[in-house]
Design an enzyme around this catalytic site. Structure first.
Site, PDB file in Angstrom:
ATOM      1  N   ASN A 293      -9.604   9.121  -3.632  1.00 39.21           N
ATOM      2  CA  ASN A 293      -9.424  10.564  -3.458  1.00 39.21           C
ATOM      3  C   ASN A 293      -9.299  11.223  -4.828  1.00 39.21           C
ATOM      4  O   ASN A 293      -8.223  11.205  -5.436  1.00 39.21           O
ATOM      5  CB  ASN A 293      -8.174  10.851  -2.621  1.00 39.21           C
ATOM      6  CG  ASN A 293      -7.987  12.339  -2.354  1.00 39.21           C
ATOM      7  OD1 ASN A 293      -8.810  13.164  -2.763  1.00 39.21           O
ATOM      8  ND2 ASN A 293      -6.910  12.691  -1.682  1.00 39.21           N
ATOM      9  N   PRO A 294     -10.379  11.824  -5.338  1.00 38.02           N
ATOM     10  CA  PRO A 294     -10.340  12.421  -6.678  1.00 38.02           C
ATOM     11  C   PRO A 294      -9.500  13.688  -6.760  1.00 38.02           C
ATOM     12  O   PRO A 294      -9.259  14.196  -7.855  1.00 38.02           O
ATOM     13  CB  PRO A 294     -11.818  12.722  -6.963  1.00 38.02           C
ATOM     14  CG  PRO A 294     -12.429  12.888  -5.615  1.00 38.02           C
ATOM     15  CD  PRO A 294     -11.697  11.934  -4.702  1.00 38.02           C
TER      16      PRO A 294
ATOM     17  N   GLY B  93      -2.886  14.163  -6.486  1.00 38.94           N
ATOM     18  CA  GLY B  93      -1.976  14.142  -7.622  1.00 38.94           C
ATOM     19  C   GLY B  93      -2.430  14.943  -8.827  1.00 38.94           C
ATOM     20  O   GLY B  93      -3.205  15.899  -8.734  1.00 38.94           O
TER      21      GLY B  93
ATOM     22  N   GLY C 297      -1.156  10.804   1.383  1.00 37.50           N
ATOM     23  CA  GLY C 297      -2.090  11.365   2.351  1.00 37.50           C
ATOM     24  C   GLY C 297      -3.346  10.522   2.474  1.00 37.50           C
ATOM     25  O   GLY C 297      -3.881  10.330   3.574  1.00 37.50           O
TER      26      GLY C 297
ATOM     27  N   ASN D 177      -2.451   7.460   4.407  1.00 35.11           N
ATOM     28  CA  ASN D 177      -2.307   7.780   5.825  1.00 35.11           C
ATOM     29  C   ASN D 177      -3.659   7.936   6.516  1.00 35.11           C
ATOM     30  O   ASN D 177      -3.870   7.424   7.626  1.00 35.11           O
ATOM     31  CB  ASN D 177      -1.481   9.056   5.993  1.00 35.11           C
ATOM     32  CG  ASN D 177      -1.240   9.401   7.444  1.00 35.11           C
ATOM     33  OD1 ASN D 177      -2.003  10.142   8.048  1.00 35.11           O
ATOM     34  ND2 ASN D 177      -0.192   8.841   8.021  1.00 35.11           N
TER      35      ASN D 177
ATOM     36  N   ASP E 291      12.419  -5.614   9.786  1.00 35.47           N
ATOM     37  CA  ASP E 291      12.729  -6.477  10.916  1.00 35.47           C
ATOM     38  C   ASP E 291      12.148  -5.956  12.222  1.00 35.47           C
ATOM     39  O   ASP E 291      12.652  -6.251  13.293  1.00 35.47           O
ATOM     40  CB  ASP E 291      14.245  -6.625  11.044  1.00 35.47           C
ATOM     41  CG  ASP E 291      14.959  -5.270  11.101  1.00 35.47           C
ATOM     42  OD1 ASP E 291      14.262  -4.239  11.048  1.00 35.47           O
ATOM     43  OD2 ASP E 291      16.198  -5.251  11.182  1.00 35.47           O
TER      44      ASP E 291
ATOM     45  N   TYR F 137      12.062  -2.804  12.940  1.00 36.30           N
ATOM     46  CA  TYR F 137      12.745  -1.548  13.210  1.00 36.30           C
ATOM     47  C   TYR F 137      12.540  -0.589  12.037  1.00 36.30           C
ATOM     48  O   TYR F 137      12.406  -1.021  10.893  1.00 36.30           O
ATOM     49  CB  TYR F 137      14.253  -1.760  13.418  1.00 36.30           C
ATOM     50  CG  TYR F 137      14.612  -2.389  14.732  1.00 36.30           C
ATOM     51  CD1 TYR F 137      15.137  -1.629  15.770  1.00 36.30           C
ATOM     52  CD2 TYR F 137      14.427  -3.751  14.948  1.00 36.30           C
ATOM     53  CE1 TYR F 137      15.473  -2.203  16.993  1.00 36.30           C
ATOM     54  CE2 TYR F 137      14.750  -4.346  16.158  1.00 36.30           C
ATOM     55  CZ  TYR F 137      15.277  -3.559  17.175  1.00 36.30           C
ATOM     56  OH  TYR F 137      15.599  -4.137  18.380  1.00 36.30           O
TER      57      TYR F 137
ATOM     58  N   GLU G 121       1.604  14.451   5.770  1.00 32.59           N
ATOM     59  CA  GLU G 121       0.463  15.190   6.293  1.00 32.59           C
ATOM     60  C   GLU G 121       0.791  15.796   7.657  1.00 32.59           C
ATOM     61  O   GLU G 121       1.464  15.172   8.485  1.00 32.59           O
ATOM     62  CB  GLU G 121      -0.750  14.267   6.431  1.00 32.59           C
ATOM     63  CG  GLU G 121      -1.222  13.639   5.122  1.00 32.59           C
ATOM     64  CD  GLU G 121      -1.805  14.675   4.184  1.00 32.59           C
ATOM     65  OE1 GLU G 121      -2.759  15.374   4.572  1.00 32.59           O
ATOM     66  OE2 GLU G 121      -1.292  14.797   3.053  1.00 32.59           O
TER      67      GLU G 121
END
Length: 300
Positions: free
Chosen positions: A12-13, A16, A71, A74, A218, A220, A275
């Site tokens: 993703n250029p 950030g 993002g 994701n 674990d 969770y 997101e």
């Protein structure tokens, strides 16, 4: 002769700060040097009709590398999580907060990340699923939960994580607390909530001590809930928890969950890994050890 391993890079250029991206050609060279034959796709090239992630899984490639922020991670796992065979995942933190990279103790230096990949250090990681969408680090909804995706990209590019802090105080001063949220966990209903956080780790952005337990591996995830209250009282309790000034924080509750039903008013949006997300239901579950990731979330 070095045997080549097949790998996909999702890049993703736009993530950030722009200056970070000068290291991308170095990244390609270093991965090639340790034996990876690379196919590069920018994030905007990934779609359902012509999906390189699905191809990498179907053909059982060795790795999928993600060069971007949370993002980008994701969006990649939305496709990856659905596949029966899932290649090892490596993350190069090019984003603003890079929460998942921090969780996996991945360094910011590209050369150091390549060294971890070359060493073959792999950690199984739990994945969260909310309705029909996946997340790997944080799910949130309610008051102040929209900061990450509403902070303007130009501010994130210029100021990094500080941009989130600036927007936090703006939202705190001018946005009213959310409508009531309810959560059903094993037939116990938690109601009158203004905010919840589901966390694979124990930090959110610069807030690194929200939970004393550092790792939740674990099967969770951590759940933090915030009772509906005033802006000032919530801010006071939040800082008191961060600074360990008080044990009596009745409006902030922590538990662990592996599944739950969430009741969200229509006015409230869901935040998955920073997101904005639309889901087909409000049922949450943990998928234990669903991904194998280069890095380690252990303290040793």
């Amino acid at each position: 002769m070095m045997s080549h391993k097949q790998a996909l890079i999702i890049y993703n250029p736009l993530s950030g700060k722009r200056k970070k991206h000068s290291a991308f050609p170095i990244l390609l060279n270093k991965l090639s040097e340790i034996g990876y034959h690379l196919t590069v796709n920018e994030l905007n090239e990934v779609n359902y009709m012509n999906n390189p992630i699905r191809k990498a899984c179907t053909q059982k490639w060795d790795a999928i590398f993600i060069a971007g922020g949370d993002g980008t991670v994701n969006q990649t796992i939305q496709f990856l999580a659905e596949e029966e065979f899932r290649p090892n995942v490596g993350v190069f933190p090019f984003g603003t907060s890079n929460e998942f990279a921090k969780f996996m103790r991945v360094p910011s230096n590209i050369i150091d990340v390549v060294s971890i990949i070359e060493s073959g250090c792999i950690t199984p990681v739990d994945l969260g699923k909310f309705g029909n969408r996946y997340f790997i680090n944080i799910a949130a909804a309610g008051w102040l939960a929209d900061i990450t995706y509403e902070t303007p990209p130009f501010l994130k590019s210029k100021f990094g994580e500080l941009a989130y802090c600036l927007y936090f105080f703006k939202k705190l001063l001018f946005k009213k607390p959310s409508d009531n949220i309810s959560i059903n966990i094993s037939d116990t209903v938690f109601s009158d909530l203004s905010l919840f956080l589901i966390m694979n780790g124990n930090s959110v952005g610069p807030l690194e001590r929200l939970i004393d337990e550092k790792i939740c591996d674990d099967g969770y995830f951590h759940l933090l809930t915030y009772k509906k209250t005033t802006r000032i009282k919530l801010l006071f309790h939040l800082f008191a928890k961060l600074l360990n000034l008080s044990k009596d924080l009745s409006i902030i509750q922590h538990t662990k969950i592996n599944e739950a039903d969430f009741m969200l008013p229509e006015s409230i949006s869901l935040n998955l890994d920073g997101e904005l997300a639309s889901v087909n239901s409000s049922y949450f579950q943990v998928l234990p050890q669903h991904l194998n990731v280069f890095g380690s979330n252990k303290n040793n």
